[in-house]
Design a protein around this motif. Structure first.
Motif, PDB file in Angstrom:
ATOM      1  N   ASN A 176       0.815  -1.215   0.000  1.00 13.11           N
ATOM      2  CA  ASN A 176       0.000   0.000   0.000  1.00 13.11           C
ATOM      3  C   ASN A 176       0.852   1.271   0.000  1.00 13.11           C
ATOM      4  N   GLU A 177       2.142   1.121  -0.276  1.00 13.37           N
ATOM      5  CA  GLU A 177       3.030   2.280  -0.309  1.00 13.37           C
ATOM      6  C   GLU A 177       3.381   2.629  -1.754  1.00 13.37           C
ATOM      7  N   PHE A 178       2.940   3.788  -2.163  1.00  9.06           N
ATOM      8  CA  PHE A 178       3.232   4.328  -3.484  1.00  9.06           C
ATOM      9  C   PHE A 178       3.846   5.700  -3.227  1.00  9.06           C
ATOM     10  N   LEU A 179       5.157   5.723  -3.082  1.00 12.87           N
ATOM     11  CA  LEU A 179       5.796   6.969  -2.682  1.00 12.87           C
ATOM     12  C   LEU A 179       7.070   7.220  -3.456  1.00 12.87           C
ATOM     13  N   THR A 180       7.432   8.485  -3.478  1.00 15.66           N
ATOM     14  CA  THR A 180       8.639   8.936  -4.147  1.00 15.66           C
ATOM     15  C   THR A 180       9.570   9.507  -3.085  1.00 15.66           C
ATOM     16  N   VAL A 181      10.847   9.187  -3.198  1.00 11.93           N
ATOM     17  CA  VAL A 181      11.845   9.701  -2.256  1.00 11.93           C
ATOM     18  C   VAL A 181      12.373  11.025  -2.788  1.00 11.93           C
ATOM     19  N   ARG A 182      12.428  12.007  -1.900  1.00  9.69           N
ATOM     20  CA  ARG A 182      12.981  13.317  -2.255  1.00  9.69           C
ATOM     21  C   ARG A 182      13.910  13.760  -1.151  1.00  9.69           C
ATOM     22  N   THR A 183      14.907  14.538  -1.505  1.00 11.11           N
ATOM     23  CA  THR A 183      15.752  15.155  -0.491  1.00 11.11           C
ATOM     24  C   THR A 183      15.509  16.661  -0.523  1.00 11.11           C
ATOM     25  N   ILE A 184      15.512  17.241   0.668  1.00 10.26           N
ATOM     26  CA  ILE A 184      15.233  18.663   0.842  1.00 10.26           C
ATOM     27  C   ILE A 184      16.416  19.274   1.586  1.00 10.26           C
ATOM     28  N   PRO A 185      16.967  20.402   1.109  1.00 10.99           N
ATOM     29  CA  PRO A 185      18.047  21.056   1.857  1.00 10.99           C
ATOM     30  C   PRO A 185      17.613  21.330   3.296  1.00 10.99           C
ATOM     31  N   ILE A 186      18.498  21.060   4.245  1.00 14.73           N
ATOM     32  CA  ILE A 186      18.188  21.259   5.657  1.00 14.73           C
ATOM     33  C   ILE A 186      17.681  22.670   5.916  1.00 14.73           C
ATOM     34  N   GLU A 187      18.273  23.651   5.265  1.00 15.12           N
ATOM     35  CA  GLU A 187      17.868  25.043   5.493  1.00 15.12           C
ATOM     36  C   GLU A 187      16.421  25.312   5.059  1.00 15.12           C
ATOM     37  N   ASP A 188      15.863  24.468   4.182  1.00 18.07           N
ATOM     38  CA  ASP A 188      14.494  24.644   3.701  1.00 18.07           C
ATOM     39  C   ASP A 188      13.508  23.663   4.337  1.00 18.07           C
ATOM     40  N   ALA A 189      14.007  22.674   5.072  1.00 12.84           N
ATOM     41  CA  ALA A 189      13.179  21.548   5.522  1.00 12.84           C
ATOM     42  C   ALA A 189      11.998  21.975   6.387  1.00 12.84           C
ATOM     43  N   LEU A 190      12.213  22.855   7.347  1.00 17.47           N
ATOM     44  CA  LEU A 190      11.109  23.255   8.213  1.00 17.47           C
ATOM     45  C   LEU A 190      10.053  24.034   7.435  1.00 17.47           C
ATOM     46  N   ALA A 191      10.472  24.920   6.555  1.00 19.62           N
ATOM     47  CA  ALA A 191       9.517  25.678   5.740  1.00 19.62           C
ATOM     48  C   ALA A 191       8.712  24.732   4.849  1.00 19.62           C
ATOM     49  N   VAL A 192       9.375  23.738   4.271  1.00 24.18           N
ATOM     50  CA  VAL A 192       8.682  22.747   3.442  1.00 24.18           C
ATOM     51  C   VAL A 192       7.691  21.957   4.301  1.00 24.18           C
ATOM     52  N   ALA A 193       8.115  21.557   5.490  1.00 25.70           N
ATOM     53  CA  ALA A 193       7.251  20.774   6.378  1.00 25.70           C
ATOM     54  C   ALA A 193       6.017  21.564   6.817  1.00 25.70           C
ATOM     55  N   ARG A 194       6.121  22.868   6.877  1.00 20.80           N
ATOM     56  CA  ARG A 194       5.007  23.696   7.336  1.00 20.80           C
ATOM     57  C   ARG A 194       4.008  24.022   6.229  1.00 20.80           C
ATOM     58  N   ARG A 195       4.338  23.684   4.987  1.00 21.95           N
ATOM     59  CA  ARG A 195       3.405  23.928   3.883  1.00 21.95           C
ATOM     60  C   ARG A 195       2.222  22.963   4.001  1.00 21.95           C
ATOM     61  N   GLU A 196       1.060  23.451   3.609  1.00 21.41           N
ATOM     62  CA  GLU A 196      -0.119  22.585   3.615  1.00 21.41           C
ATOM     63  C   GLU A 196       0.043  21.490   2.566  1.00 21.41           C
ATOM     64  N   PRO A 197      -0.350  20.275   2.880  1.00 21.67           N
ATOM     65  CA  PRO A 197      -0.909  19.837   4.152  1.00 21.67           C
ATOM     66  C   PRO A 197       0.216  19.497   5.134  1.00 21.67           C
ATOM     67  N   ALA A 198       0.387  20.317   6.136  1.00 24.31           N
ATOM     68  CA  ALA A 198       1.446  20.115   7.123  1.00 24.31           C
ATOM     69  C   ALA A 198       1.190  18.840   7.916  1.00 24.31           C
ATOM     70  N   ASN A 199       2.269  18.196   8.315  1.00 26.40           N
ATOM     71  CA  ASN A 199       2.203  16.919   9.039  1.00 26.40           C
ATOM     72  C   ASN A 199       2.863  17.101  10.391  1.00 26.40           C
ATOM     73  N   ASP A 200       2.145  16.820  11.466  1.00 24.32           N
ATOM     74  CA  ASP A 200       2.669  17.045  12.815  1.00 24.32           C
ATOM     75  C   ASP A 200       3.972  16.303  13.059  1.00 24.32           C
ATOM     76  N   ALA A 201       4.052  15.044  12.649  1.00 25.40           N
ATOM     77  CA  ALA A 201       5.245  14.240  12.916  1.00 25.40           C
ATOM     78  C   ALA A 201       6.474  14.792  12.197  1.00 25.40           C
ATOM     79  N   THR A 202       6.302  15.297  10.995  1.00 21.98           N
ATOM     80  CA  THR A 202       7.422  15.864  10.249  1.00 21.98           C
ATOM     81  C   THR A 202       7.920  17.139  10.918  1.00 21.98           C
ATOM     82  N   ILE A 203       7.003  18.005  11.303  1.00 22.32           N
ATOM     83  CA  ILE A 203       7.399  19.236  11.987  1.00 22.32           C
ATOM     84  C   ILE A 203       8.092  18.898  13.304  1.00 22.32           C
TER      85      ILE A 203
END
Length: 181
Positions: free
Chosen positions: A142-169
């Motif tokens: 049931n996992e259909f996902l793509t792996v992406r890497t995000i620069p650390i300096e952008d990670a929190l801003a990306v995590a806060r974009r809708e739909p934000a996920n509590d565990a990621t933040i």
């Protein structure tokens, strides 16, 4: 200094399991409140989960996947259920390898805690992974996902974009608080 009143005067008078889904159980506890009144407190009980903050150089590993529960495409940290007998770090290593194809050289538990205590009986562990090496992915059916890497300096801003996920933040903030990012 703990100045909280931690006296527990809420006896459970009855516990009812109303449904079992195979994924989680749900029901209620009939409790006597401190003023003597009785009330049903509803709950859902889920297995423990792990969230992995995985660092590759100056980037974090994310997975991009559709979440049918909220009908949204989500960009989030790798995560999954802790299987019987596993520690959070063992589950984190397994989930990271299965979902992303990375084997961690080192893992450490940053925090474990209760989630949504008003309605859930569910614990979460946040694990930090480093020293990543490529491995073979083993996605669940049931996992259909793509792996992406995000620069650390952008990670929190990306995590806060809708739909934000509590565990990621939470994972990113805890890793930052530990000076790991």
């Amino acid at each position: 200094m703990n100045d909280r009143n931690t006296a527990h005067e809420w006896p459970v008078l009855d516990r009812q399991l109303e449904y079992e889904t195979g994924w989680y159980d749900g029901g209620y506890d009939r409790v006597r409140q401190p003023d003597g009144t009785e009330k049903n407190y509803y709950w859902a009980e889920l297995p423990d989960a792990v969230v992995v903050v995985a660092r590759v150089d100056d980037e974090l590993v994310f997975v991009d996947q559709y979440r049918p529960t909220i009908s949204e495409q989500c960009l989030e940290l790798p995560a999954g259920i802790v299987e019987d007998g596993e520690s959070y770090t063992e589950a984190g290593a397994r989930e990271l390898r299965e979902e992303t194809g990375f084997e961690a050289g080192g893992l450490s538990l940053l925090e474990e805690f209760w989630c949504s205590t008003g309605v859930l009986r569910h614990r979460r562990g946040i694990v930090f992974a480093e020293g990543l090496e490529p491995a073979e992915r083993e996605l669940d059916d049931n996992e259909f996902l793509t792996v992406r890497t995000i620069p650390i300096e952008d990670a929190l801003a990306v995590a806060r974009r809708e739909p934000a996920n509590d565990a990621t933040i939470e994972g990113i903030l805890l890793a930052k608080a530990e000076n790991l990012l």
